[in-house]
Structures are given as C-alpha cells and as structure tokens.
Design an enzyme around this catalytic site. Structure first.
Site, PDB file in Angstrom:
ATOM      1  N   ASN A 141       0.844  -1.202   0.000  1.00  0.00           N
ATOM      2  CA  ASN A 141       0.000   0.000   0.000  1.00  0.00           C
ATOM      3  C   ASN A 141       0.883   1.258   0.000  1.00  0.00           C
ATOM      4  O   ASN A 141       2.109   1.159  -0.056  1.00  0.00           O
ATOM      5  CB  ASN A 141      -0.966  -0.024   1.195  1.00  0.00           C
ATOM      6  N   ASP A 153      -8.628 -10.125  -0.223  1.00  0.00           N
ATOM      7  CA  ASP A 153      -7.930  -9.190   0.652  1.00  0.00           C
ATOM      8  C   ASP A 153      -8.021  -7.773   0.102  1.00  0.00           C
ATOM      9  O   ASP A 153      -8.124  -6.814   0.868  1.00  0.00           O
ATOM     10  CB  ASP A 153      -6.460  -9.611   0.789  1.00  0.00           C
TER      11      ASP A 153
END
Lengths: 324, 324, 324
Positions: free
Chosen positions: A9, A198
């Site tokens: 991320n 996810d």
C-alpha cells in the site's frame, strides 16, 4: 522474492493478499509434488481450505520474503501443509516471522478434474503427530460443513449511506478469470482468489476508517467449489464488527459461469478478514464504531463480537501457557 | 515458482528472459545480503556483468523453477555469484539442470548511489578456489574494457527489406521505466533489462525464420551504466550471423533520461543472444541463411562466425576432457 | 480496484491507458453476459469501437476506481455500452467523475471466431431512447467506414532530428501478444491495445515537451481487425498538432502474424490522443509548438487544427446549453 511497490500500500506495507498468494503457491507446489510421488495417475493439488492465519508483523517494500512449506498430515484424500513466511531485511540482516499458515489440499486427476485421487501417506516421527493431525483433520471437516450452510447471503447496494454504517463502506469488485489466473486444470489458483478477497476487504476497511490499514488476520477460508477459466467472479465485502482497535470484514466470492448454459451463479468462497488501522509510526489507532441499522446487521455484529472474544480468550490462554 | 502461460511462448517453452530475470533476482538478494553483513553503511548490490550462459534444456509451463545461488569469489569492490536453475516437473518428479550462470555485482551506497563500497571477503575452503576466482575476476575486467570500445553503433531502419536480410528482421522496443522495474535505489534491476533484451532478440529470430524459437545461449553481458526510474529505454536487436542451426542476434540498450535536461541518450548495455529454431517435436530445425548486404553487415557476419567457431571448439574441448 | 504505482507515471497520475483498460474490461463483461443470456450458442463480445472520451480529472495512486457499466442500445449484431469511472479518495471520501465512455461490441461465436451472432434486444423505458440509440448507431457505422479509408500511412524514421519536429518525438513500440493479453477466443483484448497505444502516445508527448504529461482525451477508436495470439504488434505514434496547451498524437497499431505464413502485416487500429502538460501543482503548462517540415506534416497539422477547433466549438456549445 523481493517485495516491490506493487505488492504494497502507499505506506509501504505489503498487502496481506500478496503474502497469502505466496503461501498458497508454496503449498500447491509441495502438495502436488507429494501427491504425484507414488501416483496412480498425474494430478494437481487444489486448495480446499486455509486455517485461521495471523499476520504477526508487517512486511515492507524492499524486504525479502522467505517461504518454507512442510507436509504435516495426510488423510486418504487430503494433505495438510504448514507454511511459514519470514521477512528478511537484507540490509540489516534482521529476520521476523510474518506468518504461519495451515492449508488443506485435495489431489484432482489431470485427466478428469472431478476425480479425487488417493494421497500417499507420510511417515510420522512420533505417533502423537499422527493423532494430533487426525484431530485437526476431523475438526476442519466439521467446520467446512457448517460454513456451507451459512452461505447464500447477498450484498445489496445502499443509496446515500450514512458514514460508518455497513452500507457506507461495503464494496465489490468484478474480475474476468483469464489464463494467467489458472492452474494446469484451467481453474483459478486459490492464491489468486485470496489476493482479490484481501483487496476488497482492504477497500472496505479504508472506507470505514480513512487511514492506513493492514490485514491483521484471516479466519478459516473454505473453498466450496472450483472456479473455471472464463467465469466472471464478483468479490463482495461488508463490515460485520468493530472492536476498539480492529474491524472484521466478511468477504464473499460468487462465480458466474455465463458461458456454461445450464449452470447458475454460485457461492465459491467466503471468509472473515480482520484489519487494524495504523498511525504513521505503525501504532494501532482507535477505529470508529460500526453503526448497525437492520436486525441482520445487529445479529452479524453480535456474531462478530463472539468470534472476537473467542479469539481473544484463546490468545490469552496461549500466552498464559507460554508464560508458565 | 511455477511457470505460467505468461512466462512462455505459444509452444509452451519458458522465455530465456524469464529465466534470466529469476537468476538476477537470486543473485541480487544473496550479494546484497553479503555486502551488508559487515557493512560500514547500508548498500544495494547492482549487477555489473553476466558471464556467457547456456540454456541446457527448455523449461515448460507448469514446471517449478528451483533457483540456488552461492557466492564464489569476492574482490575488493565486487562479488561473483554462481546461480543454478533446475526445472522440476512436479507431476513426474523429473529434475533437469536448465541453466548455470555467473554474475558480478558491485555494492552501491544507499545514501550516495555513485559511491562503491568495500565487499567483506569470503572464506575459501581451498587456496585454489581463491586463485581461480582471481583469474576469472581479471579476465572479466579485461573483457569489460573491450566491450566499452565496441559500443556506439546504431541500428538504422530499412524501408521494404528483402526476406532474410538484416533489415528484414531487425526490431526495436521502447519501454518507460516504472517503479516496479526498479531497485531501492530507483534504478532498473539488471534482470528486467535482460528480460526485455531477450524479448527483442526473440522477435528478431522469429521474424527471420518464422518458426518456434528458443534462447540457446547468451554471451557475456556488461552493464556499463545505470538506468534511472523515469527513463525511456530503447532495446534494439539485429541479426549478425547464422550457422546451419543457430542465429546470433546483437542487442543494444539505450537509455534516454528525458526528464533530466542536460543528460544525453547513452548506451547502457549490449550483448549477443543465440537462438535455435525448434520443430513441434522439439528438434532443432535448419535456419535460413542471413543475407548480408553492406560491408558492415559482412564484417559483423565474419565476427559472429569467429565467435561461433570459438564456442564450438571450446565445447568440444570440454567434452573431450569430460570423456577422459 | 486500488490504483498502484505501476498504474501511474512518476508524478503519481494514473495512465489514461490503465483507465481505458478497466473501462474495456467492464464493457466486455457486461456485453458478453448479455449476449449469452438468450444465446443460440456461447459467444464472446469483441470490442469494435470506442467513442471519443474525455479524461475529466486525473486519478492518483492510492485512489479507488469505481467502474459502472450499462447497456444503452442493441442493434441486430452489436451492443452499445456506457461506462462511467469515478475516482474515490478513500481517505477523504471525495469522489470525482473521471471518465464517461461509450463502447460498441460485437458477439463472436466461441466455436467459430468468424461468425457474428445475433444480439438479444434490450427493453427501452422510453421510445426516444431507442431512436437516439439508433441514431448513434448509424453515425458510428458511417464513421467506421471513413476511417478505414484514412488508414495505411507508415511512420518513417528520421536521423538526427531537430527538437520539436515531428521526427524528434515519434516513437514506436513492439509487443509480442501473449496469453494474458487475450480473450477466451485467443485474440487481444481491446483494452490491452488501448493501454499500449496510450503508452506510446505518452512517450511521444513527454519527448516533445519534457515535462509531466497526462491524457486529456482520446478520439473515437475503431478496431478494424482482430489481432491473434502470437502476433507481433507495432504501435507507432507521431505528433500531428499542438495548440497552446495541448498536443495531438496519431497512433497506429500494425499486426504482423509472422507465424501464419500467407498473411501480410496489416493495420489493426488507429486513433488520435490528446495530451496536456502539467506543472508540479497540476496546472496546465504551455506546450512548445510543433515544427512541421514536410508538406504531409503541414497538412496533418491543419487537419489536427480542424479537429481541435471543432471540439472546442462543440464544448462551448455544450457549456452554453448547460448554462441556460
């Protein structure tokens, strides 16, 4: 392999989904290899179930993931694999255990994908190993039957939802299954499905708390049905429960085999993901409470609370045991 | 990891470039780890050179690649790594040596990318190992200086070329260097460059003989200069020589750092790839002879013939030695 | 899905090509599903045309792209799909319309890729919807015929070009069509082609003005011919026109089916892309004027100017209409 920007991320933490995908690939290799070692006929090991998994410490871009796998139990038609993931900072040499996962595979014939083959038995060094494995095998078998009944719920879209309600953060993602998502038998790798799950869970969590979030754990995942090449899969996620510092998100995977005439859309996989919110220094942040509106949402919140308390109690018991 | 359809050509043979990329990743991990083990300051190992590499047997979709790496020599500022790649058919259990490669890395400071750090020495079990390593080190150093002078040629496009001429099959590819192509220091992984080079060489070979082609070997590759994130790189390939059953293709990599105003386009890498043409049964096919037109093309053909005969003689000498 | 570093340029703006690829994937899913809903035989929807598309606001790394698609018209053999893309900053909750696109698909039989099937009609809520759709259908049909004639031009390379000339920035890219680029029928996804076209156009624009550039709009794109797996495609771009703050780039896609002996290289797609140059604060910058040298370049510049003025007039008319 070295973790890249695409695996992580914006804050540099590797997605739980990327790690789950690596774990599944290692599990698929070792169990396919084992099932072919004394084979009547060539087969491919298909993922049937992943046991509950905790993400012990976040992995970062630039670190090397070391994945090791071991077969720990075999029943007549299934293989239990234990996979450990260590993150290694090759600059400092520091190594940390990121993840320990247990996966169950079933060997399917390469000639006939609906035929389950027999698994060659492994040798146990001690009798207790076999007994404990058998106990785990029976437990997961029971749990798989139960989940099957829980399935079938659908996520309806909500117009103009209030912040922090279930409808506010729920999300879904559609994906057309292509050749590079698939095994030799032309159905989707379990690891590919988990990575997408996810991803959706992460979007739900980020929409709810609007901070940097990371996967803390994944509940047992059961793969009820195979998903074939050419299917459209819809992965939907909704928040079910929040504690002070964690969020539980339920994720469904529905497959729509629209090229196979007679076949209806079906539920292929479902699971619960737990996320935590992190500050810039990597400390857990408080999470806004989930606002439940309908009776169903309240019920699911209570069920989530039950799972949360149960996990907490189990962990405390383990810590006390370790401390003694 | 398991080889996927994306890693291979239509006939199912894994691209040489995919294998080179895995080799380089393994080499980068082991040498970065070593160089940081007694580090004055944190560093990243950058690929400086790959020695001549033969592809001993083709790898196929569904097989597992096992990559192992070992440090075999260290000089003051460089590390020699030996990498072996085995292909494993997990259905039959058969394993084959696919590839043996030798790579040279140089540690660059994480704080200042232009500063080359010192390499911690390794322990040799026998004195001869050190002496042999030193000999290899001196040889490659000499060869690197030579290639630097050979560089600078450009591939000029040809309008309406005849079949089997150099102009007919020459090809080039441009690529914008993105974040996932890069190391922590924001320059391109050597493995990414080699994969693109193999891709261009493969297109040249396929255009020439219009059959299924596979990489047979790669000559020593020297990485003269780093390529930074955000550069546009042009990878150009032209055929230089054909024997009865093989083709030699010269590949250049030029980097254009167009966002850094003052910097001109420069030659970053160059190498020779050898390809063979395979029948459906995997047997080598005869290759159409390359038609040379200009003086330069004729000269390069003779030089290629020289390299071909030299390699052939070396291989025969090795086989005789092995047979004794 | 969440935008990743690889989806974006160095300044963090998501490539127009990435967005076009997502749009096409959504369109392909909805139209394939529709065409199979009352199917005589299973089919796959192939992209035939994309209408002119404006990029209304740039999307950034870390944002979530929400793509929604709706079938707005069906003719006997084609489906019109309207796709909207919203970018959502999940940290602030801000949503912006990024893109509205109209795509035309044609259902091809899964058994025989050259057979076009009939499309099940959709129900219109109002009669005018059908009439307007029919008008759009007729218009695009006419335009497709015209473009077919415009094609056939080739980009000739220029040696040592001056800055800001056409030759200075023109670029081309070759790509070998692999399995993951393809649909179930083994020809290239329209979205993959558009992404490569945007990549080349972006390199041309960046070479011309050496700043951070983003896609502002794409002219109607016609897909004249399918491109099969295993082809080598050459995507070439050259600048045709500059206004004060925008650049128009013409992009060609030529396919070379070199494994199918009898087939010649052919023009598969062509389109015009418009780019703008952005400062670090995201404001449009002035663009260096394109220097035209040959008669053809001057003619193309004038044609580009015509398109620019027409679009400008159309937009002003729309704004006035909206203001009333």
């Amino acid at each position: 392999r070295i973790m890249r920007p695409d695996d992580a991320n914006i804050a540099g933490n590797v997605h739980g989904g990327t790690i789950l995908k690596m774990i599944e690939e290692a599990g698929a290799i070792i169990s396919t290899r084992h099932c072919n070692s004394q084979a009547e006929e060539p087969c491919v090991a298909a993922l049937a179930r992943v046991e509950r998994t905790d993400f012990l410490s976040p992995m970062c871009i630039g670190e090397v993931a070391n994945v090791s796998a071991e077969i720990t139990y075999t029943s007549r038609h299934s293989v239990e694999v234990q996979v450990n993931v260590m993150s290694e900072n090759i600059l400092t040499g520091a190594k940390k255990l990121t993840n320990k996962a247990t996966l169950w595979y079933v060997p399917l014939s390469l000639k006939n994908v609906n035929k389950v083959l027999e698994v060659p038995p492994i040798q146990y060094t001690r009798k207790e190993q076999e007994d404990e494995g058998k106990k785990r095998y029976e437990e997961q078998k029971l749990d798989r039957l139960e989940t099957k009944q829980r399935n079938g719920e659908v996520i309806f879209p909500v117009i103009n939802p209030e912040p922090h309600t279930v409808g506010y953060s729920q999300s879904s993602l559609i994906h057309l299954v292509g050749p590079s998502d698939c095994t030799l038998l032309d159905f989707v790798h379990g690891g590919v499905t988990m990575k997408l799950m996810d991803e959706v869970a992460g979007i739900v969590a980020a929409r709810h708390c609007k901070t940097n979030i990371v996967t803390a754990s994944v509940d047992a995942i059961n793969f009820h049905e195979k998903i074939k090449k050419g299917c459209v899969i819809t992965i939907s996620g909704r928040m079910t429960f929040t504690s002070n510092k964690s969020m539980e998100i339920e994720v469904f995977v529905d497959a729509d085999p629209f090229l196979d005439e007679p076949r209806e859309r079906y539920r292929a996989v479902s699971a619960f993901f737990t996320y935590v919110s992190l500050s810039k220094e990597g400390k857990p942040l408080p999470v806004p409470q989930l606002l439940t509106e309908t009776e169903d949402e309240k019920r699911r919140f209570e069920e989530g609370k039950g799972r949360y308390l149960q996990t907490k109690a189990k962990r405390q018991a383990q810590m006390q045991q370790a401390a003694q």
